[in-house]
Design an enzyme around this catalytic site. Structure first.
Site, PDB file in Angstrom:
ATOM      1  N   GLU A 165       0.798  -1.217   0.000  1.00  0.00           N
ATOM      2  CA  GLU A 165       0.000   0.000   0.000  1.00  0.00           C
ATOM      3  C   GLU A 165       0.839   1.279   0.000  1.00  0.00           C
ATOM      4  OE1 GLU A 165      -3.894  -1.918   2.267  1.00  0.00           O
ATOM      5  OE2 GLU A 165      -2.734  -0.362   3.282  1.00  0.00           O
ATOM      6  N   GLU A 311      -5.360  -8.638   0.705  1.00  0.00           N
ATOM      7  CA  GLU A 311      -5.903  -8.341   2.036  1.00  0.00           C
ATOM      8  C   GLU A 311      -7.387  -8.059   1.914  1.00  0.00           C
ATOM      9  OE1 GLU A 311      -4.347  -5.226   4.460  1.00  0.00           O
ATOM     10  OE2 GLU A 311      -2.255  -5.826   4.171  1.00  0.00           O
TER      11      GLU A 311
END
Length: 399
Positions: A165, A311
């Site tokens: 991320e 995720e």
């Protein structure tokens, strides 16, 4: 969104990868040499509590790997702690490289694919002191670390995520001030976005030049971005800066990792809060498992790459709600597969109730509870449910 129709299969493709994800700083404990440890202990940072011993996985990692294997999953995603491996600039620790090599080897011994993330939010103090991701040579310094780590354990890596991320590192650290270094400057944010893209490219090249042959990609935080009347320009700009900048940079990657939890709604004045009447999670955002289908479709369309959901999960004290959330999310994955999208795996966030950054230990995302004093791991019913889904490679009827 509607449930799958009668024409949508409930079985996943052969070879679909089922896993669970963790991150070093969130579970290891005692990561005193990175920027997040400093941030946790800085007055005014907004962090609920320090990470401390976390889940003591730095010592109990064999138990964690056993837990993953015992659930019948096929992969364990974990991260390397850069500040342990390179505690001072240019000084590399063979002992810590051996440690992470042992984790990879243990995964193979238990029939798990080690999915290795090389950067999951934390940066060594020595680089933070030189400006962090704003330092002109930060991408090269990270690539040097990746080259060294890849040389030591690349032959055992199953998949590699260069950066976790990077859009979150940029937006929360340099625009919204919620992550280190706590900046709130649009120009700095845009510059760090650009630096992170270059960092990914250099790291990808370093991994491909080293030992082992494995898929390489990055993981991206994505949300189902919606616009109320008048909010379309802000929504479009958010998609461009937070997602497209990175999705468009994955053209030579083997995959893109989608990480999503909820939606974001924009009005003409900015981001809107949760919609009235919708349940919210422990993180304060909407219960919105439909974001998985939306973001997988968007990531595939913009990047053209195969997709893994690296995720997805929910912070909740109600484990039955966790099962319901994951079931709805997987229903969306099945719809994507039915439409021919190349979706190759799904990873729950997370294995253990862990340190959730600024929220501390209050949100519980784990398939396993962790006693904060003894560190005992206790699998929840959701762990058994997810393991059965993985072993059957099929989604049962909604609970």
């Amino acid at each position: 969104m509607p449930p799958p129709g009668d024409d949508v299969a409930t079985t996943f493709p052969e070879g679909f990868l089922w896993g669970v994800a963790t991150a070093a700083h969130q579970i290891e404990g005692g990561n005193t040499n990175n920027d997040w440890w400093d941030w946790e202990h800085q007055a005014g940072s907004g962090v609920a509590e320090p990470s401390g011993d976390a889940c003591d996985s730095v010592h109990r990692w064999p138990e964690d790997v056993d837990l993953v294997a015992g659930l019948g999953l096929g992969a364990y995603r974990f991260s390397l702690e850069w500040s342990r491996i390179e505690p001072a600039e240019g000084e590399f620790s063979t002992a810590w490289l051996d440690h992470y090599r042992a984790v990879c080897a243990a995964c193979h011994e238990r029939g798990l694919l080690p999915v290795v993330t090389f950067h999951h939010f934390t940066t060594p103090r020595w680089l933070a002191a030189r400006g962090g991701w704003e330092a002109a040579d930060a991408p090269e310094r990270f690539a040097r670390f990746v080259e060294r780590a890849g040389a030591h354990l690349g032959d055992l890596v199953g998949m590699a995520c260069t950066l976790n991320e990077p859009n979150v590192v940029a937006v929360l650290g340099y625009l919204l001030g919620a992550f280190p270094p706590g900046a709130t400057d649009l120009g700095r944010y845009v510059a760090v976005n650009e630096a992170m893209v270059r960092t990914h490219h250099l790291a990808r090249a370093a991994l491909r030049a080293g030992p082992g042959r494995f898929p390489v990609g990055l993981t991206l935080s994505m949300a189902e971005m919606q616009a109320a009347p008048g909010g379309e320009p802000l929504r479009d700009e958010a998609e461009r800066l937070m997602e497209d900048v990175y999705l468009e940079a994955t053209g030579e990657d083997d995959f893109v990792g989608v990480q999503c939890y909820t939606r974001m709604r924009f009005g003409p004045e900015g981001l809107l809060g949760p919609e009235a009447g919708l349940p919210v999670t422990q993180m304060g955002y909407e219960y919105w498992p439909h974001s998985v289908e939306h973001t997988v479709r968007r990531a595939a369309a913009v990047s053209g790459r195969p997709v893994y959901v690296t995720e997805n999960g929910i912070g909740t004290a109600d484990d039955a709600e966790r099962v319901a959330y994951v079931h709805e999310a997987l229903t969306g994955v099945l719809r994507c597969l039915a439409d021919g999208l190349d979706v190759r795996g799904y990873f729950v966030w997370t294995l253990l109730d862990n340190f959730e950054w600024a929220y501390g230990y209050q949100p519980t995302f784990g398939l396993c509870a962790v006693d904060r004093t003894t560190f005992e791991r206790r699998p929840k019913p959701s762990a058994g449910w997810f393991g059965r889904v993985a072993e059957a490679n099929e989604l049962p009827a909604a609970p």
